[in-house]
Design a protein around this motif. Structure first.
Motif, PDB file in Angstrom:
ATOM      1  N   CYS A  69      -1.630 -11.261   1.226  1.00 19.76           N
ATOM      2  CA  CYS A  69      -0.578 -10.669   0.392  1.00 19.76           C
ATOM      3  C   CYS A  69      -1.015  -9.373  -0.275  1.00 19.76           C
ATOM      4  CB  CYS A  69      -0.056 -11.673  -0.632  1.00 19.76           C
ATOM      5  SG  CYS A  69      -1.331 -12.487  -1.565  1.00 19.76           S
ATOM      6  N   TYR A 108      -7.712  -5.965  -6.364  1.00 17.11           N
ATOM      7  CA  TYR A 108      -6.451  -6.689  -6.255  1.00 17.11           C
ATOM      8  C   TYR A 108      -6.463  -7.868  -7.215  1.00 17.11           C
ATOM      9  CZ  TYR A 108      -2.429  -8.920  -4.044  1.00 17.11           C
ATOM     10  OH  TYR A 108      -1.209  -9.483  -3.814  1.00 17.11           O
ATOM     11  N   SER A 153       0.820  -7.212   2.401  1.00 17.43           N
ATOM     12  CA  SER A 153       2.265  -7.370   2.547  1.00 17.43           C
ATOM     13  C   SER A 153       2.759  -8.358   1.503  1.00 17.43           C
ATOM     14  CB  SER A 153       2.620  -7.883   3.945  1.00 17.43           C
ATOM     15  OG  SER A 153       3.985  -8.262   4.010  1.00 17.43           O
ATOM     16  N   ASP A 154       3.888  -8.025   0.878  1.00 17.15           N
ATOM     17  CA  ASP A 154       4.479  -8.913  -0.126  1.00 17.15           C
ATOM     18  C   ASP A 154       5.159 -10.120   0.505  1.00 17.15           C
ATOM     19  OD1 ASP A 154       3.707  -7.236  -2.196  1.00 17.15           O
ATOM     20  OD2 ASP A 154       5.590  -6.112  -2.186  1.00 17.15           O
ATOM     21  N   HIS A 155       5.170 -10.212   1.811  1.00 13.53           N
ATOM     22  CA  HIS A 155       5.920 -11.277   2.476  1.00 13.53           C
ATOM     23  C   HIS A 155       5.040 -12.463   2.891  1.00 13.53           C
ATOM     24  CE1 HIS A 155       9.618  -8.939   2.485  1.00 13.53           C
ATOM     25  NE2 HIS A 155       8.837  -7.892   2.701  1.00 13.53           N
ATOM     26  N   ASP A 177       4.942 -17.152  -4.510  1.00  8.72           N
ATOM     27  CA  ASP A 177       6.396 -17.212  -4.629  1.00  8.72           C
ATOM     28  C   ASP A 177       6.854 -18.339  -5.547  1.00  8.72           C
ATOM     29  OD1 ASP A 177       5.678 -19.288  -2.954  1.00  8.72           O
ATOM     30  OD2 ASP A 177       7.328 -18.994  -1.544  1.00  8.72           O
TER      31      ASP A 177
END
Length: 254
Positions: free
Chosen positions: A223, A195, A226-228, A148
């Motif tokens: 990740c 990935y 999940s992108d969170h 992020d």
């Protein structure tokens, strides 16, 4: 709703049952639907019943009833690492350098319900390579950047020197040399057959620094499911030019 199989549904996978359960269970890694960074103002957040705020590094919720009958209906205080199950979702508190967040694990999230398997490269013992661990100098710092964009500094642990295809490599590692090390790596399979990066666990080095780096132990970071999540990215020297065809490589979705 179609749930993930209790075991991966392809016989080419080498993932263990314990790994599959950790990823695909009702509140497992793949069930993360939201990560909400909190402040002192109580407010509603997507997927989380009640209202939530940060208080002295803890996560505080109000206006909810936990699944357990004996759970309180007043303020719920979750320290980092604590969780509470409410209405089928799991609410978990985390902290990043003192900044608290609320994670919502939802069994109904598509990242879990569509997950069918974790695909791996065939095991190849030639990818278990000898190396030498060198501790970092006193006071040396590594800058860790997360997906992020968040950056933090932490004391450097050291590097592992090895050769891949005749080329020298210096892997930056973290962890405790007495217990075991880890690395975040990318390679020429990343974003192609695998990935974009992977995690790698490495056994503790011997007293003389000798260590085996077994790339068959490479596994997908949270990740990838999940992108969170806010996974750390590989440092520049851990971005390898060669194809590392070993370990977990990607997910298969319905």
């Amino acid at each position: 709703m179609t749930l993930p199989a209790s075991t991966p549904d392809t016989d080419t996978d080498t993932v263990t049952q314990a790994r599959w359960t950790a990823v695909s269970s009702a509140h497992g890694i793949a069930a993360l639907r939201h990560t909400h960074w909190l402040d002192a103002e109580a407010r509603a957040y997507d997927g989380a019943p009640g209202t939530w705020r940060a208080v002295d590094g803890d996560v505080v919720g109000a206006g909810l009833q936990a699944d357990a009958p004996e759970a309180p209906v007043d303020d719920v205080v979750l320290a980092p690492g604590d969780h509470l199950d409410v209405g089928g979702v799991r609410l978990k508190a985390i902290s990043r350098e003192g900044a608290p967040a609320l994670r919502v694990f939802d069994p109904e999230t598509p990242g879990r319900t569509r997950l069918r398997s974790i695909l791996s490269f065939p095991r190849n013992d030639e990818w278990a390579l000898p190396g030498v661990f060198r501790p970092a100098a006193a006071g040396e710092i590594n800058v860790i950047r997360s997906v992020d964009g968040y950056e933090r500094e932490e004391p450097a642990v050291g590097t592992i020197s090895l050769e891949i295809d005749g080329a020298p490599v210096e892997l930056t590692v973290t962890g405790d040399p007495a217990e075991g090390l880890s690395a975040v790596i990318a390679d020429a399979t990343s974003n192609v057959d695998a990935y974009r990066f992977r995690f790698l666990e490495i056994d503790a080095p011997a007293a003389d620094g000798a260590v085996t780096v077994d790339f068959n132990q490479a596994y997908l970071p949270p990740c990838a499911f999940s992108d969170h999540y806010v996974c750390p990215l590989p440092p520049a020297n851990n971005r390898l030019a060669v194809r590392v065809e070993a370990g977990e490589r990607t997910t298969r979705l319905a």
